[in-house]
Design a protein around this motif. Structure first.
Motif, PDB file in Angstrom:
ATOM      1  N   GLY A 163     -61.949   3.501  19.535  1.00 56.93           N
ATOM      2  CA  GLY A 163     -62.069   2.051  19.579  1.00 56.93           C
ATOM      3  C   GLY A 163     -63.164   1.543  18.670  1.00 56.93           C
ATOM      4  O   GLY A 163     -64.203   2.178  18.503  1.00 56.93           O
ATOM      5  N   LEU A 219     -65.449  -1.702  18.645  1.00 59.16           N
ATOM      6  CA  LEU A 219     -65.843  -2.800  19.522  1.00 59.16           C
ATOM      7  C   LEU A 219     -66.852  -3.687  18.813  1.00 59.16           C
ATOM      8  O   LEU A 219     -67.794  -3.195  18.189  1.00 59.16           O
ATOM      9  N   LYS A 263     -64.423  -6.226  12.271  1.00 61.92           N
ATOM     10  CA  LYS A 263     -63.324  -5.402  12.786  1.00 61.92           C
ATOM     11  C   LYS A 263     -62.026  -5.634  12.021  1.00 61.92           C
ATOM     12  O   LYS A 263     -61.342  -4.687  11.627  1.00 61.92           O
ATOM     13  N   THR A 296     -58.949  -2.014  17.569  1.00 61.92           N
ATOM     14  CA  THR A 296     -60.090  -2.921  17.541  1.00 61.92           C
ATOM     15  C   THR A 296     -60.021  -3.826  18.770  1.00 61.92           C
ATOM     16  O   THR A 296     -58.936  -4.223  19.196  1.00 61.92           O
ATOM     17  N   THR A 297     -61.178  -4.136  19.342  1.00 60.07           N
ATOM     18  CA  THR A 297     -61.205  -4.982  20.530  1.00 60.07           C
ATOM     19  C   THR A 297     -62.587  -5.594  20.704  1.00 60.07           C
ATOM     20  O   THR A 297     -63.566  -5.114  20.142  1.00 60.07           O
ATOM     21  N   HIS A 298     -62.644  -6.680  21.465  1.00 57.47           N
ATOM     22  CA  HIS A 298     -63.936  -7.213  21.904  1.00 57.47           C
ATOM     23  C   HIS A 298     -63.978  -7.301  23.428  1.00 57.47           C
ATOM     24  O   HIS A 298     -64.883  -7.901  24.002  1.00 57.47           O
ATOM     25  N   ALA A 345     -62.448  -1.260  25.865  1.00 57.18           N
ATOM     26  CA  ALA A 345     -63.327  -0.317  25.181  1.00 57.18           C
ATOM     27  C   ALA A 345     -63.661   0.871  26.067  1.00 57.18           C
ATOM     28  O   ALA A 345     -63.773   2.008  25.599  1.00 57.18           O
ATOM     29  N   LEU A 383     -66.208   5.308  20.818  1.00 55.61           N
ATOM     30  CA  LEU A 383     -66.327   3.936  20.349  1.00 55.61           C
ATOM     31  C   LEU A 383     -67.246   3.851  19.146  1.00 55.61           C
ATOM     32  O   LEU A 383     -68.240   4.582  19.044  1.00 55.61           O
ATOM     33  N   LEU A 396     -69.465   0.755  17.608  1.00 54.37           N
ATOM     34  CA  LEU A 396     -69.904  -0.628  17.823  1.00 54.37           C
ATOM     35  C   LEU A 396     -70.271  -1.223  16.474  1.00 54.37           C
ATOM     36  O   LEU A 396     -71.117  -0.676  15.753  1.00 54.37           O
ATOM     37  N   LEU A 406     -71.342  -9.903  22.852  1.00 54.09           N
ATOM     38  CA  LEU A 406     -70.017  -9.705  22.264  1.00 54.09           C
ATOM     39  C   LEU A 406     -69.264 -11.025  22.122  1.00 54.09           C
ATOM     40  O   LEU A 406     -68.218 -11.066  21.477  1.00 54.09           O
TER      41      LEU A 406
END
Length: 303
Positions: A31, A33, A40, A189-191, A196, A202, A204, A301
Motif C-alpha cells: 500500500g 498511504l 500517490k 494507493t489509499t488515504h 492501509a 506500507l 507513507l 492524512l
C-alpha cells in the motif's frame, strides 16, 4: 516484482515526486498511504505507463519502464480511481471489449470472463447494463476487466472511492482472496486507515517524499505506549506547561493537544491532578497509522 528507483516528477516548478525508491515482492499486497496531493496518483500514473517520470526509472518484472513500456503493459492490470466502464454496455460487453484490446478472443476470452464474473459474484449480472449497477458492483466489474489478460501485477488507485463501508469491506476481502489464490502482486494507493492496515507493507508518502516504510504493525510500534488527546481552553499555555512538568513534546491543532505517553492512564491522572479544571475533554488510544503519519510529518492524512 516492482522496483522504483529514484522516481522524480515535476509539474513546472512543483515537485510531485522526489526521488521515490521502493521494492514490492512477488505476491505482496503493498500500500501507498498519504493525503490527497501527496504524490500517490502521480506515482500510479508513472507505474501504469500513463506518464513518464522526469527522472529515475522503475522495473516491473524484468522490464524497464523507460525502455519497455509495451511489455510492462501486458504484465499490468489497472483499476483507475475514475471509472473506465462504458455505462451503456452490459457487464459482458465491457469485458469482451477489454479482452479484445489485449488480443484475447474466442473461447479463451469467454472462459476467462465466466471465471472472473463467477469469482467476483457477478454471474447473474452479466447481461445488466453497467449504468444500472451500484458503485460496489461497478468496482467489481473494473477488477474483472483488469484480470482478463492474466496480469502479474494489479495496480489500484484509491479503488474504494465513492463506496459505502460495506462495499469497501467486500472489495478488500476479494482482493485478499485474489492475492492468496493466484499469488498476484497488488499495489494500491489509499488515504483510508483501515484499508492501509490490511496491507502486508506500507509506504507513507507526503509532499512527494517517502516518510517511512514497513508493515503496519511495525510502523505503529515505533510510537509505542499510548496516544493521549486533551482538549483545553488555552492549548498553547497548557502545552508549554506539560513540557515543563512532564518533559513531553505535545503537538496541538484546533484546540486538541496530542501527547505520546508510555502509560496513558497514569499520564492522564497526573495531568488532571497537576492542572485541575484546565482540561475539559480527554481521549486515549493505541497508536494508529494516522499517529505515525502525524508524528513523522506534523500533518494529518486529511491535510
Amino acid at each position: 516484482m516492482v522496483t522504483a528507483d529514484r522516481l522524480t516528477h515535476r509539474y513546472g516548478d512543483r515537485i510531485a515526486l522526489d526521488g521515490v525508491s521502493f521494492d514490492v515482492a512477488p505476491g505482496e499486497l503493498f500500500g501507498v498511504l498519504g493525503p490527497n496531493g501527496g504524490g500517490k496518483s502521480t506515482l500510479f500514473k508513472i507505474l501504469s505507463t500513463l506518464m513518464a517520470p522526469t527522472s529515475g526509472d522503475a522495473r516491473i518484472g524484468p522490464h524497464s519502464l523507460a525502455r519497455h513500456p509495451r511489455e510492462i503493459r501486458r504484465l499490468l492490470g489497472v483499476v483507475f480511481q475514475s471509472q473506465s466502464l462504458d455505462r451503456k454496455l452490459t457487464v459482458q460487453e465491457n469485458c469482451e471489449s477489454q479482452g479484445h484490446l489485449f488480443g484475447v478472443s474466442g473461447q479463451t476470452l469467454a472462459g476467462r470472463i465466466r471465471e472472473a464474473l463467477h469469482n467476483l459474484g457477478l454471474d447473474d449480472r452479466r447481461r445488466d447494463l453497467v449504468g444500472t449497477l451500484s458503485g460496489g458492483l461497478q468496482r467489481r466489474v473494473e477488477i474483472a476487466k483488469a484480470l482478463l489478460h492474466r496480469p502479474q501485477v494489479l495496480l489500484l488507485d484509491e479503488p474504494t472511492t465513492g463506496l459505502d463501508p460495506a462495499a469497501r469491506r467486500e472489495l478488500w476481502q476479494y482482493l485478499e482472496q485474489l492475492r492468496a489464490a493466484h499469488q498476484l502482486t497488488i499495489l494500491v494507493t489509499t488515504h483510508i486507515l483501515d484499508e492501509a492496515d490490511r496491507c502486508d507493507r506500507l509506504l507513507l508518502l507526503h509532499q512527494g517524499r517517502i516518510v517511512t516504510e514497513g508493515t503496519p504493525a511495525a510502523l505503529k510500534s515505533e510510537i509505542g505506549g499510548d496516544v493521549v488527546l486533551l482538549r483545553a481552553h488555552e492549548p498553547d499555555e497548557l502545552s508549554h506547561r506539560l513540557t515543563e512538568r512532564f518533559a513531553v513534546l505535545p503537538r496541538h491543532a484546533d484546540g486538541v493537544i496530542r501527547v505520546e505517553a508510555p502509560d496513558g492512564q497514569r499520564f492522564l491522572a497526573q495531568v488532571i491532578e497537576a492542572f485541575p479544571g484546565r482540561v475539559y475533554a480527554l481521549e486515549m488510544h493505541r497508536p494508529t497509522l494516522e499517529d505515525v503519519f502525524l508524528d513523522r510529518t506534523g500533518a494529518t492524512l486529511e491535510s
